[in-house]
Structure formats: structure tokens, C-alpha cells
Design a protein around this motif. Structure first.
Motif, PDB file in Angstrom:
ATOM      1  N   LEU A  11       0.844  -1.191   0.000  1.00 13.64           N
ATOM      2  CA  LEU A  11       0.000   0.000   0.000  1.00 13.64           C
ATOM      3  C   LEU A  11       0.884   1.246   0.000  1.00 13.64           C
ATOM      4  O   LEU A  11       1.884   1.294   0.719  1.00 13.64           O
ATOM      5  N   PRO A  12       0.537   2.264  -0.784  1.00 11.72           N
ATOM      6  CA  PRO A  12       1.333   3.496  -0.784  1.00 11.72           C
ATOM      7  C   PRO A  12       1.229   4.188   0.576  1.00 11.72           C
ATOM      8  O   PRO A  12       0.131   4.437   1.067  1.00 11.72           O
ATOM      9  N   ALA A  13       2.371   4.464   1.208  1.00 12.92           N
ATOM     10  CA  ALA A  13       2.386   5.062   2.556  1.00 12.92           C
ATOM     11  C   ALA A  13       2.538   6.572   2.480  1.00 12.92           C
ATOM     12  O   ALA A  13       3.290   7.093   1.659  1.00 12.92           O
ATOM     13  N   GLU A  14       1.791   7.246   3.348  1.00 13.59           N
ATOM     14  CA  GLU A  14       1.886   8.701   3.471  1.00 13.59           C
ATOM     15  C   GLU A  14       1.973   9.055   4.946  1.00 13.59           C
ATOM     16  O   GLU A  14       1.321   8.417   5.777  1.00 13.59           O
ATOM     17  N   PRO A  15       2.759  10.080   5.302  1.00 17.36           N
ATOM     18  CA  PRO A  15       2.821  10.491   6.705  1.00 17.36           C
ATOM     19  C   PRO A  15       1.457  10.994   7.173  1.00 17.36           C
ATOM     20  O   PRO A  15       0.689  11.554   6.399  1.00 17.36           O
ATOM     21  N   VAL A  16       1.175  10.773   8.440  1.00 18.74           N
ATOM     22  CA  VAL A  16      -0.052  11.302   9.050  1.00 18.74           C
ATOM     23  C   VAL A  16       0.125  12.812   9.211  1.00 18.74           C
ATOM     24  O   VAL A  16       1.220  13.299   9.507  1.00 18.74           O
ATOM     25  N   ASP A  17      -0.943  13.555   9.007  1.00 17.51           N
ATOM     26  CA  ASP A  17      -0.928  15.009   9.203  1.00 17.51           C
ATOM     27  C   ASP A  17      -0.325  15.318  10.573  1.00 17.51           C
ATOM     28  O   ASP A  17      -0.808  14.797  11.585  1.00 17.51           O
ATOM     29  N   PRO A  18       0.727  16.146  10.637  1.00 13.35           N
ATOM     30  CA  PRO A  18       1.371  16.448  11.922  1.00 13.35           C
ATOM     31  C   PRO A  18       0.405  16.960  12.996  1.00 13.35           C
ATOM     32  O   PRO A  18       0.633  16.739  14.184  1.00 13.35           O
ATOM     33  N   ALA A  19      -0.690  17.608  12.593  1.00 11.02           N
ATOM     34  CA  ALA A  19      -1.673  18.093  13.561  1.00 11.02           C
ATOM     35  C   ALA A  19      -2.381  16.944  14.265  1.00 11.02           C
ATOM     36  O   ALA A  19      -2.949  17.124  15.340  1.00 11.02           O
ATOM     37  N   GLN A  20      -2.359  15.742  13.684  1.00 10.18           N
ATOM     38  CA  GLN A  20      -3.019  14.575  14.265  1.00 10.18           C
ATOM     39  C   GLN A  20      -2.062  13.691  15.062  1.00 10.18           C
ATOM     40  O   GLN A  20      -2.504  12.838  15.822  1.00 10.18           O
ATOM     41  N   VAL A  21      -0.748  13.867  14.864  1.00  9.37           N
ATOM     42  CA  VAL A  21       0.232  13.000  15.510  1.00  9.37           C
ATOM     43  C   VAL A  21       0.407  13.405  16.972  1.00  9.37           C
ATOM     44  O   VAL A  21       0.639  14.566  17.282  1.00  9.37           O
ATOM     45  N   VAL A  22       0.290  12.407  17.870  1.00 12.11           N
ATOM     46  CA  VAL A  22       0.536  12.614  19.297  1.00 12.11           C
ATOM     47  C   VAL A  22       1.971  12.210  19.615  1.00 12.11           C
ATOM     48  O   VAL A  22       2.707  12.970  20.240  1.00 12.11           O
ATOM     49  N   THR A  23       2.370  11.011  19.190  1.00  9.41           N
ATOM     50  CA  THR A  23       3.749  10.546  19.363  1.00  9.41           C
ATOM     51  C   THR A  23       4.137   9.658  18.188  1.00  9.41           C
ATOM     52  O   THR A  23       3.293   9.044  17.543  1.00  9.41           O
ATOM     53  N   GLY A  24       5.438   9.575  17.930  1.00  2.97           N
ATOM     54  CA  GLY A  24       5.946   8.731  16.861  1.00  2.97           C
ATOM     55  C   GLY A  24       5.818   9.404  15.508  1.00  2.97           C
ATOM     56  O   GLY A  24       5.583  10.611  15.412  1.00  2.97           O
ATOM     57  N   SER A  25       5.964   8.608  14.472  1.00  4.40           N
ATOM     58  CA  SER A  25       5.873   9.084  13.085  1.00  4.40           C
ATOM     59  C   SER A  25       5.023   8.117  12.263  1.00  4.40           C
ATOM     60  O   SER A  25       5.504   7.514  11.302  1.00  4.40           O
ATOM     61  N   PRO A  26       3.747   7.949  12.643  1.00  7.95           N
ATOM     62  CA  PRO A  26       2.928   6.971  11.927  1.00  7.95           C
ATOM     63  C   PRO A  26       2.701   7.376  10.474  1.00  7.95           C
ATOM     64  O   PRO A  26       2.641   8.559  10.146  1.00  7.95           O
ATOM     65  N   THR A  27       2.603   6.350   9.623  1.00  8.87           N
ATOM     66  CA  THR A  27       2.213   6.548   8.233  1.00  8.87           C
ATOM     67  C   THR A  27       0.974   5.704   7.974  1.00  8.87           C
ATOM     68  O   THR A  27       0.731   4.719   8.670  1.00  8.87           O
ATOM     69  N   THR A  28       0.192   6.112   6.997  1.00 10.39           N
ATOM     70  CA  THR A  28      -0.983   5.342   6.610  1.00 10.39           C
ATOM     71  C   THR A  28      -0.952   5.097   5.111  1.00 10.39           C
ATOM     72  O   THR A  28      -0.303   5.838   4.363  1.00 10.39           O
ATOM     73  N   GLY A  29      -1.653   4.068   4.707  1.00  7.44           N
ATOM     74  CA  GLY A  29      -1.821   3.773   3.293  1.00  7.44           C
ATOM     75  C   GLY A  29      -3.134   3.055   3.104  1.00  7.44           C
ATOM     76  O   GLY A  29      -3.630   2.412   4.022  1.00  7.44           O
ATOM     77  N   PHE A  30      -3.713   3.194   1.920  1.00  7.19           N
ATOM     78  CA  PHE A  30      -4.955   2.484   1.663  1.00  7.19           C
ATOM     79  C   PHE A  30      -5.085   2.203   0.183  1.00  7.19           C
ATOM     80  O   PHE A  30      -4.421   2.832  -0.640  1.00  7.19           O
ATOM     81  N   ARG A  31      -5.931   1.272  -0.123  1.00  8.00           N
ATOM     82  CA  ARG A  31      -6.281   1.004  -1.500  1.00  8.00           C
ATOM     83  C   ARG A  31      -7.760   0.650  -1.538  1.00  8.00           C
ATOM     84  O   ARG A  31      -8.195  -0.275  -0.856  1.00  8.00           O
ATOM     85  N   ALA A  32      -8.517   1.419  -2.303  1.00  6.63           N
ATOM     86  CA  ALA A  32      -9.928   1.085  -2.529  1.00  6.63           C
ATOM     87  C   ALA A  32      -9.974  -0.115  -3.463  1.00  6.63           C
ATOM     88  O   ALA A  32      -9.237  -0.177  -4.451  1.00  6.63           O
ATOM     89  N   LEU A  33     -10.800  -1.092  -3.119  1.00 10.89           N
ATOM     90  CA  LEU A  33     -10.896  -2.315  -3.912  1.00 10.89           C
ATOM     91  C   LEU A  33     -12.162  -2.382  -4.748  1.00 10.89           C
ATOM     92  O   LEU A  33     -12.162  -2.984  -5.817  1.00 10.89           O
ATOM     93  N   ALA A  34     -13.255  -1.803  -4.232  1.00 14.34           N
ATOM     94  CA  ALA A  34     -14.527  -1.887  -4.949  1.00 14.34           C
ATOM     95  C   ALA A  34     -15.508  -0.881  -4.375  1.00 14.34           C
ATOM     96  O   ALA A  34     -15.332  -0.395  -3.263  1.00 14.34           O
ATOM     97  N   ALA A  35     -16.534  -0.615  -5.148  1.00 12.07           N
ATOM     98  CA  ALA A  35     -17.682   0.154  -4.673  1.00 12.07           C
ATOM     99  C   ALA A  35     -18.879  -0.787  -4.748  1.00 12.07           C
ATOM    100  O   ALA A  35     -19.123  -1.402  -5.786  1.00 12.07           O
ATOM    101  N   VAL A  36     -19.578  -0.909  -3.628  1.00 12.70           N
ATOM    102  CA  VAL A  36     -20.720  -1.813  -3.554  1.00 12.70           C
ATOM    103  C   VAL A  36     -21.896  -1.029  -2.979  1.00 12.70           C
ATOM    104  O   VAL A  36     -21.827  -0.553  -1.850  1.00 12.70           O
ATOM    105  N   ALA A  37     -22.951  -0.887  -3.773  1.00 13.05           N
ATOM    106  CA  ALA A  37     -24.156  -0.182  -3.328  1.00 13.05           C
ATOM    107  C   ALA A  37     -23.832   1.181  -2.716  1.00 13.05           C
ATOM    108  O   ALA A  37     -24.369   1.568  -1.696  1.00 13.05           O
TER     109      ALA A  37
END
Length: 107
Positions: A11-37
Motif C-alpha cells: 500500500l502506498p504510505a503517506e505520513p499522518v498530518d502532523p496536527a493529528q500526531v501525538v507521538t511517533g511518526s505513523p504513516t498510513t496507506g490504503f487502497r480502494a478495492l470496490a464500490a458496492v451499493a
């Protein structure tokens, strides 16, 4: 046709918005797989650290990793593989990620 495992293995990783970070340097990534209803189905991942978030309506199942989600009202969810949960739009949460967490979501 692409296999699902191939689609979600990296999954492509992006840093979490610094305004949301409490501690550490978390990154997030996602991939949409489908749209259902009208709902999106996808895979989301976050690396260790602590961050705050404001949630959308979502149901998810943890595939791997571990985390604790604390809601502003004091409710606590312990997340580990196999746990299913629901988040409600507008919930204010703090995610403490102990081990890179990956989930399948519907939102």
C-alpha cells in the motif's frame, strides 16, 4: 486480471498530518478495492505511533497487527486480527498502534 493479494501487498504510505500526531511518526496507506451499493470497500494500514482522528461511518475487520482505539467518551477498543468493529461519523478517537495494523473496511 490482478489477484487480490497482489493488489493489497504493497500500500502506498503517506505520513499522518502532523496536527493529528501525538507521538511517533505513523504513516498510513490504503487502497480502494470496490464500490458496492454506494459504499467503498478497501484495505487500510497504519504503522506504529499515536494519532487522533475524526471518524466516518465504517465497519472493518482487522487482518493483522494490534492497536488500541480510545473514544472521547472513554470507550476503548482493543484491535487484533479477527476483531470486527464499527466507527460512527464524527467520533473523535485516539489510535495507539502497537504493531502495524491492517484492516479491510466498508465505508
Amino acid at each position: 486480471m490482478e489477484h487480490l493479494l497482489d493488489t493489497i501487498s504493497d500500500l502506498p504510505a503517506e505520513p499522518v498530518d502532523p496536527a493529528q500526531v501525538v507521538t511517533g511518526s505513523p504513516t498510513t496507506g490504503f487502497r480502494a478495492l470496490a464500490a458496492v451499493a454506494g459504499a467503498e470497500v478497501g484495505v487500510w494500514e497504519i504503522t506504529p505511533g499515536v494519532m487522533t482522528d475524526v471518524e466516518v461511518d465504517e465497519v472493518f475487520v482487522i487482518l493483522s497487527g494490534s492497536a488500541t482505539v480510545t473514544f472521547d467518551d472513554g470507550e476503548v477498543l482493543e484491535l487484533r486480527p479477527g476483531v470486527a468493529a464499527r466507527l460512527r461519523e464524527g467520533d473523535h478517537t485516539t489510535w495507539t498502534v502497537h504493531e502495524t495494523l491492517r484492516k479491510v473496511y466498508v465505508s
